[in-house]
Motif scaffolding. Structure first.
Motif, PDB file in Angstrom:
ATOM      1  N   ILE A 174      21.944  -3.455   9.716  1.00 21.47           N
ATOM      2  CA  ILE A 174      21.120  -2.934   8.625  1.00 21.47           C
ATOM      3  C   ILE A 174      20.162  -4.044   8.207  1.00 21.47           C
ATOM      4  O   ILE A 174      20.599  -5.101   7.736  1.00 21.47           O
ATOM      5  CB  ILE A 174      21.976  -2.495   7.427  1.00 21.47           C
ATOM      6  N   PRO A 175      18.857  -3.875   8.402  1.00 23.66           N
ATOM      7  CA  PRO A 175      17.898  -4.937   8.047  1.00 23.66           C
ATOM      8  C   PRO A 175      17.993  -5.335   6.580  1.00 23.66           C
ATOM      9  O   PRO A 175      18.374  -4.539   5.723  1.00 23.66           O
ATOM     10  CB  PRO A 175      16.538  -4.300   8.373  1.00 23.66           C
ATOM     11  N   VAL A 176      17.631  -6.574   6.328  1.00 30.94           N
ATOM     12  CA  VAL A 176      17.626  -7.110   4.960  1.00 30.94           C
ATOM     13  C   VAL A 176      16.362  -6.641   4.252  1.00 30.94           C
ATOM     14  O   VAL A 176      15.254  -6.772   4.782  1.00 30.94           O
ATOM     15  CB  VAL A 176      17.684  -8.652   4.999  1.00 30.94           C
ATOM     16  N   GLU A 177      16.519  -6.086   3.060  1.00 29.18           N
ATOM     17  CA  GLU A 177      15.370  -5.639   2.269  1.00 29.18           C
ATOM     18  C   GLU A 177      14.768  -6.830   1.521  1.00 29.18           C
ATOM     19  O   GLU A 177      15.484  -7.610   0.881  1.00 29.18           O
ATOM     20  CB  GLU A 177      15.803  -4.572   1.267  1.00 29.18           C
ATOM     21  N   ALA A 178      13.455  -6.968   1.617  1.00 27.65           N
ATOM     22  CA  ALA A 178      12.769  -8.058   0.905  1.00 27.65           C
ATOM     23  C   ALA A 178      11.334  -7.657   0.633  1.00 27.65           C
ATOM     24  O   ALA A 178      10.597  -7.293   1.564  1.00 27.65           O
ATOM     25  CB  ALA A 178      12.797  -9.345   1.744  1.00 27.65           C
ATOM     26  N   HIS A 179      10.953  -7.684  -0.633  1.00 26.64           N
ATOM     27  CA  HIS A 179       9.578  -7.417  -1.055  1.00 26.64           C
ATOM     28  C   HIS A 179       9.056  -6.087  -0.509  1.00 26.64           C
ATOM     29  O   HIS A 179       7.910  -5.989  -0.055  1.00 26.64           O
ATOM     30  CB  HIS A 179       8.652  -8.563  -0.649  1.00 26.64           C
ATOM     31  N   GLY A 180       9.912  -5.079  -0.522  1.00 29.96           N
ATOM     32  CA  GLY A 180       9.492  -3.746  -0.122  1.00 29.96           C
ATOM     33  C   GLY A 180       9.456  -3.495   1.365  1.00 29.96           C
ATOM     34  O   GLY A 180       8.892  -2.488   1.812  1.00 29.96           O
ATOM     35  N   THR A 228       0.818  -1.218   0.000  1.00 29.87           N
ATOM     36  CA  THR A 228       0.000   0.000   0.000  1.00 29.87           C
ATOM     37  C   THR A 228       0.850   1.265   0.000  1.00 29.87           C
ATOM     38  O   THR A 228       0.313   2.369  -0.099  1.00 29.87           O
ATOM     39  CB  THR A 228      -0.918   0.040   1.236  1.00 29.87           C
ATOM     40  N   GLY A 229       2.165   1.096   0.157  1.00 28.05           N
ATOM     41  CA  GLY A 229       3.048   2.254   0.203  1.00 28.05           C
ATOM     42  C   GLY A 229       3.543   2.594   1.590  1.00 28.05           C
ATOM     43  O   GLY A 229       4.326   3.538   1.766  1.00 28.05           O
ATOM     44  N   MET A 230       3.114   1.845   2.602  1.00 32.02           N
ATOM     45  CA  MET A 230       3.583   2.091   3.955  1.00 32.02           C
ATOM     46  C   MET A 230       5.024   1.634   4.108  1.00 32.02           C
ATOM     47  O   MET A 230       5.475   0.713   3.423  1.00 32.02           O
ATOM     48  CB  MET A 230       2.695   1.361   4.976  1.00 32.02           C
ATOM     49  N   LYS A 231       5.754   2.269   5.024  1.00 32.40           N
ATOM     50  CA  LYS A 231       7.110   1.838   5.374  1.00 32.40           C
ATOM     51  C   LYS A 231       6.970   0.763   6.447  1.00 32.40           C
ATOM     52  O   LYS A 231       6.536   1.042   7.565  1.00 32.40           O
ATOM     53  CB  LYS A 231       7.942   3.017   5.883  1.00 32.40           C
ATOM     54  N   VAL A 232       7.344  -0.468   6.102  1.00 32.77           N
ATOM     55  CA  VAL A 232       7.049  -1.628   6.936  1.00 32.77           C
ATOM     56  C   VAL A 232       8.330  -2.372   7.285  1.00 32.77           C
ATOM     57  O   VAL A 232       9.222  -2.546   6.451  1.00 32.77           O
ATOM     58  CB  VAL A 232       6.069  -2.585   6.226  1.00 32.77           C
ATOM     59  N   GLY A 233       8.418  -2.810   8.528  1.00 35.12           N
ATOM     60  CA  GLY A 233       9.484  -3.703   8.964  1.00 35.12           C
ATOM     61  C   GLY A 233       8.884  -5.011   9.444  1.00 35.12           C
ATOM     62  O   GLY A 233       7.721  -5.062   9.862  1.00 35.12           O
ATOM     63  N   ILE A 246       1.551 -10.720  -2.489  1.00 40.04           N
ATOM     64  CA  ILE A 246       2.017  -9.970  -3.657  1.00 40.04           C
ATOM     65  C   ILE A 246       1.785 -10.765  -4.937  1.00 40.04           C
ATOM     66  O   ILE A 246       2.286 -10.389  -6.006  1.00 40.04           O
ATOM     67  CB  ILE A 246       3.509  -9.592  -3.533  1.00 40.04           C
ATOM     68  N   GLY A 247       0.996 -11.847  -4.829  1.00 36.79           N
ATOM     69  CA  GLY A 247       0.706 -12.669  -5.984  1.00 36.79           C
ATOM     70  C   GLY A 247      -0.545 -12.223  -6.713  1.00 36.79           C
ATOM     71  O   GLY A 247      -0.889 -11.032  -6.721  1.00 36.79           O
ATOM     72  N   ARG A 279      -5.973  -3.750   5.333  1.00 38.25           N
ATOM     73  CA  ARG A 279      -6.803  -2.549   5.421  1.00 38.25           C
ATOM     74  C   ARG A 279      -7.414  -2.418   6.811  1.00 38.25           C
ATOM     75  O   ARG A 279      -7.384  -1.343   7.431  1.00 38.25           O
ATOM     76  CB  ARG A 279      -7.906  -2.604   4.352  1.00 38.25           C
ATOM     77  N   LYS A 280      -7.943  -3.520   7.337  1.00 35.42           N
ATOM     78  CA  LYS A 280      -8.583  -3.481   8.649  1.00 35.42           C
ATOM     79  C   LYS A 280      -7.559  -3.244   9.762  1.00 35.42           C
ATOM     80  O   LYS A 280      -7.840  -2.541  10.742  1.00 35.42           O
ATOM     81  CB  LYS A 280      -9.342  -4.780   8.894  1.00 35.42           C
ATOM     82  N   VAL A 281      -6.375  -3.830   9.620  1.00 38.74           N
ATOM     83  CA  VAL A 281      -5.329  -3.625  10.626  1.00 38.74           C
ATOM     84  C   VAL A 281      -4.891  -2.167  10.645  1.00 38.74           C
ATOM     85  O   VAL A 281      -4.722  -1.564  11.719  1.00 38.74           O
ATOM     86  CB  VAL A 281      -4.126  -4.552  10.357  1.00 38.74           C
ATOM     87  N   ALA A 282      -4.708  -1.573   9.460  1.00 42.64           N
ATOM     88  CA  ALA A 282      -4.308  -0.166   9.392  1.00 42.64           C
ATOM     89  C   ALA A 282      -5.351   0.735  10.042  1.00 42.64           C
ATOM     90  O   ALA A 282      -5.015   1.666  10.787  1.00 42.64           O
ATOM     91  CB  ALA A 282      -4.084   0.239   7.936  1.00 42.64           C
ATOM     92  N   ILE A 283      -6.624   0.436   9.799  1.00 41.50           N
ATOM     93  CA  ILE A 283      -7.699   1.218  10.420  1.00 41.50           C
ATOM     94  C   ILE A 283      -7.678   1.032  11.935  1.00 41.50           C
ATOM     95  O   ILE A 283      -7.828   1.989  12.703  1.00 41.50           O
ATOM     96  CB  ILE A 283      -9.066   0.810   9.837  1.00 41.50           C
TER      97      ILE A 283
END
Length: 387
Positions: free
Chosen positions: A189-195, A153-158, A352-353, A366-370
């Motif tokens: 430095i965390p490993v980047e994976a799937h955004g 969705t464009g959020m910065k996620v870890g 992401i499939g 969506r529900k978690v973000a809300i």
């Protein structure tokens, strides 16, 4: 008896015919960390001896008297100058059915977290723990796909893999060979994976070696991955860090709930009663540690055959009944889909499939973000005009 050449702090060792070893260790009661380290060392070495099936440790303490006052007289039958560390070796108790064991355990353990009393971690805006009081219910699958859906969705996620004994996130993200680098500030430095930014003990250890660690070391590893990593900056923080916690309600889970600035928890279950019974315990733990639970996720809800017929192999409606009983929303019913399993094995999260496979996780995100937004939205102040 005591073996020749054994350390001074090891007072005696006895082994019965069933392979049960009892170790008596002398420790300083003023230094519980050192006492715990001695216990771990002794039990670890004893457990490697052929024929030893179980190890029990009894800690005794020398009360060092630095004044000129005479030492107290020891009770009859007890060595002079020593008393048992009763807080480390509690006496057994008879418990009747219906006893409030969780209440008593919380009172004997660490202090309960007060809401807002744990300092935030710089670079992380919110922390969501994905938990299950029972293993094998798809908790890691939910954590990985939820994090991937939020990132989409464009959020910065870890995503932090706190399941020290069974780190599965490297496999589910296709990052088994990754090794976190160190920054100029000597942070991981965390490993980047799937955004998203990810860390797991699986990146730092031999994948074939068992993690024979006890509670204090486990929590030290989790704390390091939380606080000594560059998840974000105060100017550009993560929107949310998703933590995949170990199953159960043991030391690691309780310490995370009490010592980590958790924003909310999400509980994962399957529909059958054997899993739902544990959900009650998990929800109770978060309630007692003042961590809000934003809802339940039911996995393996049903299997749909090619003709469109739904088959409820694990039971039907259990997650909804439990959510209603706890006064929580049921945020998702994730079906049994071959694509979800294949995505986890291939290191490509189903979220992401294709659209149909990802649908349940996108709706969950969506529900978690809300839900997270609602927790941070304070009620407006009440304004009273006085005459």
């Amino acid at each position: 008896m005591k073996a020749l050449g054994s350390p001074a702090w090891l007072e005696s060792v006895s082994v019965d015919e069933n392979g049960r070893a009892v170790l008596v260790i002398e420790a300083d009661p003023a230094d519980t960390a050192a006492a715990e380290a001695l216990r771990m060392e002794a039990e670890g070495k004893a457990g490697l001896v052929p024929g030893i099936e179980k190890v029990t440790t009894v800690l005794t303490a020398v009360r060092h008297n630095h004044s000129h006052n005479p030492a107290p007289v020891a009770p009859k039958g007890q060595p002079k100058g020593r008393t048992e560390l009763l807080n480390l070796t509690p006496s057994p108790r008879r418990v009747q059915k219906g006893a409030r064991l969780s209440d008593e355990a919380m009172q004997q353990g660490a202090p309960q977290r007060q809401q807002g009393s744990v300092a935030k971690i710089p670079g992380i805006s919110r922390i969501l723990v994905v938990a299950s009081a029972k293993g094998g219910v798809g908790k890691s699958t939910v954590a990985v796909n939820l994090a991937a859906a939020l990132a989409k969705t464009g959020m910065k996620v870890g995503l932090l893999d706190a399941d020290i004994y069974g780190p599965s996130i490297p496999t589910m993200l296709g990052t088994q060979g990754a090794e976190p680098k160190g920054s100029k500030n000597k942070k991981l430095i965390p490993v980047e994976a799937h955004g998203m930014k990810t860390l797991s003990i699986g990146y730092l250890s031999d994948p074939d070696a068992p993690m024979i660690w006890r509670g204090p070391i486990v929590m030290s590893a989790i704390t390091q991955m939380l606080n000594d990593a560059e998840w974000g900056t105060p100017e550009d923080p993560l929107d949310v860090l998703v933590i995949d916690t170990p199953p159960g309600t043991g030391d690691a889970q309780l310490t995370i709930a009490q010592k980590v600035p958790v924003t909310a928890a999400l509980i994962v279950t399957t529909p059958q009663e054997v899993a739902l019974a544990d959900v009650r315990r998990g929800a109770a733990m978060f309630t007692k540690t003042a961590v809000p639970v934003i809802g339940l996720v039911e996995t393996m809800s049903y299997f749909q055959d090619p003709a469109g017929q739904k088959h409820y192999l694990m039971g039907h409606g259990g997650g909804k009944r439990m959510a209603d009983a706890l006064g929580l929303p049921l945020l998702a019913e994730v079906p049994m889909l071959q694509a979800i399993r294949e995505g986890g094995d291939a290191g490509v999260p189903a979220a992401i499939g294709d659209e149909e496979t990802a649908k349940a996780f996108h709706e969950l995100a969506r529900k978690v973000a809300i839900g997270l937004d609602k927790l941070e939205t304070k009620a407006p102040p009440e304004i009273v005009f006085e005459d």
